[in-house]
Enzyme design. Sequence first.
Site, PDB file in Angstrom:
ATOM      1  N   HIS A  95       0.837  -1.211   0.000  1.00  0.00           N
ATOM      2  CA  HIS A  95       0.000   0.000   0.000  1.00  0.00           C
ATOM      3  C   HIS A  95       0.864   1.251   0.000  1.00  0.00           C
ATOM      4  CE1 HIS A  95      -3.739  -2.122   0.341  1.00  0.00           C
ATOM      5  NE2 HIS A  95      -3.358  -2.728   1.453  1.00  0.00           N
ATOM      6  N   CYS A  96       1.889   1.242  -0.794  1.00  0.00           N
ATOM      7  CA  CYS A  96       2.840   2.347  -0.874  1.00  0.00           C
ATOM      8  C   CYS A  96       2.689   3.007  -2.245  1.00  0.00           C
ATOM      9  CB  CYS A  96       4.254   1.773  -0.706  1.00  0.00           C
ATOM     10  SG  CYS A  96       5.585   2.968  -0.924  1.00  0.00           S
TER      11      CYS A  96
END
Length: 180
Positions: A58-59
């Site tokens: 989730h970057c």
Amino acid sequence: MKKYVWLGLLMAFSSMVHAKDCPAYFDYDLPKLHSNDTVNLCEIAKDKVLLVVNTASHCGFTRQFGGLEKLHEQYKDKGLFVIGFASNDFDQEAKTEEEAARICKENFGVSFTMVAPSYVTGPRANPIFMEINKQSQAPDWNFNKYIIDADGHVLEHFPSAVEPDDASLVEAIESLVKKD
């Protein structure tokens, strides 16, 4: 009886040679992402150049999985071994391994080896990153890339912003893998 003695000696000798040929910090059983299987770099990456990446699903750099997969496909038969180390050190990893694996596979087609979430910074870093951090600089965010030779030496570090198709990263890989 002699056959078993020779077999035992042969096995002992081969394990000594194996240990000698493999950097000590590679010789750990690491849990694969969302799997009951483990991976040992001494066994699967012997005599290969490694591209080690700390990842998070989730970057903002998660899209780099696609480029890393392309590098894997392009150079795996030339001696490059790409391995991702999922980590929540920067609060960007999925809440479950199942979700992280789904993002890797479904969104980016990742087929290179992914290790289950572990620490990559600080005193609790996994054994691979503990040594990488000694030889180079510890990741300061997700998707740092490290090129490591077959002897376990960290040759180059590329920060998060360096994309997998960046000329400097590709040139570094090409200088170390088998030529056509």
